[in-house]
Design a protein around this motif. Sequence first.
Motif, short mmCIF file in Angstrom:
data_model
loop_
_atom_site.label_atom_id
_atom_site.label_comp_id
_atom_site.label_asym_id
_atom_site.label_seq_id
_atom_site.Cartn_x
_atom_site.Cartn_y
_atom_site.Cartn_z
N GLN A 62 0.83 -1.20 0.00
CA GLN A 62 0.00 0.00 0.00
C GLN A 62 0.86 1.26 0.00
O GLN A 62 0.54 2.24 -0.67
CB GLN A 62 -0.94 0.00 1.21
CG GLN A 62 -1.99 -1.09 1.12
CD GLN A 62 -2.86 -1.16 2.36
OE1 GLN A 62 -2.78 -0.32 3.25
NE2 GLN A 62 -3.70 -2.18 2.40
N GLY A 63 1.98 1.22 0.73
CA GLY A 63 2.89 2.36 0.74
C GLY A 63 3.53 2.61 -0.62
O GLY A 63 3.85 3.75 -0.96
N ASP A 64 3.72 1.56 -1.39
CA ASP A 64 4.29 1.72 -2.73
C ASP A 64 3.32 2.37 -3.71
O ASP A 64 3.71 2.75 -4.81
CB ASP A 64 4.75 0.37 -3.29
CG ASP A 64 6.03 -0.12 -2.64
OD1 ASP A 64 6.74 0.72 -2.04
OD2 ASP A 64 6.34 -1.32 -2.75
N ARG A 65 2.08 2.49 -3.34
CA ARG A 65 1.07 3.10 -4.22
C ARG A 65 0.74 4.54 -3.83
O ARG A 65 -0.12 5.16 -4.43
CB ARG A 65 -0.19 2.25 -4.23
CG ARG A 65 0.15 0.88 -4.81
CD ARG A 65 -1.02 0.02 -4.95
NE ARG A 65 -0.57 -1.33 -5.37
CZ ARG A 65 -1.37 -2.25 -5.82
NH1 ARG A 65 -2.66 -2.02 -5.93
NH2 ARG A 65 -0.89 -3.42 -6.16
N LEU A 66 1.46 5.07 -2.84
CA LEU A 66 1.30 6.47 -2.47
C LEU A 66 2.09 7.33 -3.42
O LEU A 66 3.18 6.96 -3.85
CB LEU A 66 1.78 6.70 -1.04
CG LEU A 66 1.04 5.99 0.08
CD1 LEU A 66 1.69 6.30 1.42
CD2 LEU A 66 -0.42 6.36 0.09
N GLY A 67 1.58 8.51 -3.73
CA GLY A 67 2.29 9.44 -4.59
C GLY A 67 1.36 10.12 -5.58
O GLY A 67 0.17 10.29 -5.34
N TYR A 68 1.94 10.51 -6.70
CA TYR A 68 1.22 11.27 -7.72
C TYR A 68 1.03 10.42 -8.97
O TYR A 68 1.95 9.73 -9.41
CB TYR A 68 2.01 12.51 -8.13
CG TYR A 68 2.08 13.57 -7.08
CD1 TYR A 68 1.18 14.62 -7.08
CD2 TYR A 68 3.04 13.53 -6.08
CE1 TYR A 68 1.24 15.61 -6.12
CE2 TYR A 68 3.11 14.51 -5.11
CZ TYR A 68 2.21 15.55 -5.13
OH TYR A 68 2.26 16.52 -4.19
N THR A 69 -0.16 10.52 -9.55
CA THR A 69 -0.45 9.89 -10.82
C THR A 69 -1.08 10.95 -11.72
O THR A 69 -2.01 11.64 -11.30
CB THR A 69 -1.43 8.71 -10.66
OG1 THR A 69 -0.88 7.79 -9.74
CG2 THR A 69 -1.66 8.01 -11.98
N TYR A 70 -0.58 11.07 -12.92
CA TYR A 70 -1.11 12.01 -13.90
C TYR A 70 -1.64 11.22 -15.08
O TYR A 70 -0.89 10.51 -15.75
CB TYR A 70 -0.03 12.99 -14.35
CG TYR A 70 0.47 13.86 -13.23
CD1 TYR A 70 -0.14 15.07 -12.95
CD2 TYR A 70 1.53 13.47 -12.43
CE1 TYR A 70 0.30 15.87 -11.90
CE2 TYR A 70 1.97 14.25 -11.39
CZ TYR A 70 1.35 15.45 -11.13
OH TYR A 70 1.78 16.23 -10.09
#
Length: 152
Positions: A62-70
């Motif tokens: 789940q932590g690996d899916r945190l961040g920005y997606t454009y």
Amino acid sequence: MKLWKPLAVMISALSLWSCGSPQVLDVRPLHIREVGLGDSDDPMIRGEIKRRFHGAISMAEQGDRLGYTYTVLWNEASTSDAGQIVFEFQQASTGSRVKKMIQPISAGETSGRAEFAILGNDYRKGGRVLAWRCSLVRGGREIASRHSYLWQ
């Protein structure tokens, strides 16, 4: 029988109103800061976050899916040359260094979708995205571009 005149006027007005030129390049950002659905009241955002976390079982996943997606949507039929979508961005801990991601477009494609993600370790080490710019390039020339407010 007397309603046909106002109806005809309304239909012609609606048809003229819908004749606006379509957008060539549209950028839709999504920032996921924490694990969970957050406090968003928008059901579309909640659904997108649920979709992004689908299948992530452990806290590390789940932590690996945190961040920005454009998500970049493009629609351009004026030329059929091969091209590319260029996404440039600056992050908080990298200073003024501009990073670049490129998604190729094959010849003949007139519309499509591309995703650019700064997730997981890239997000943890680089920090938040401060500014971004997205360009559609075909035949060596820039067709359209969009950028964030802070892009210089």
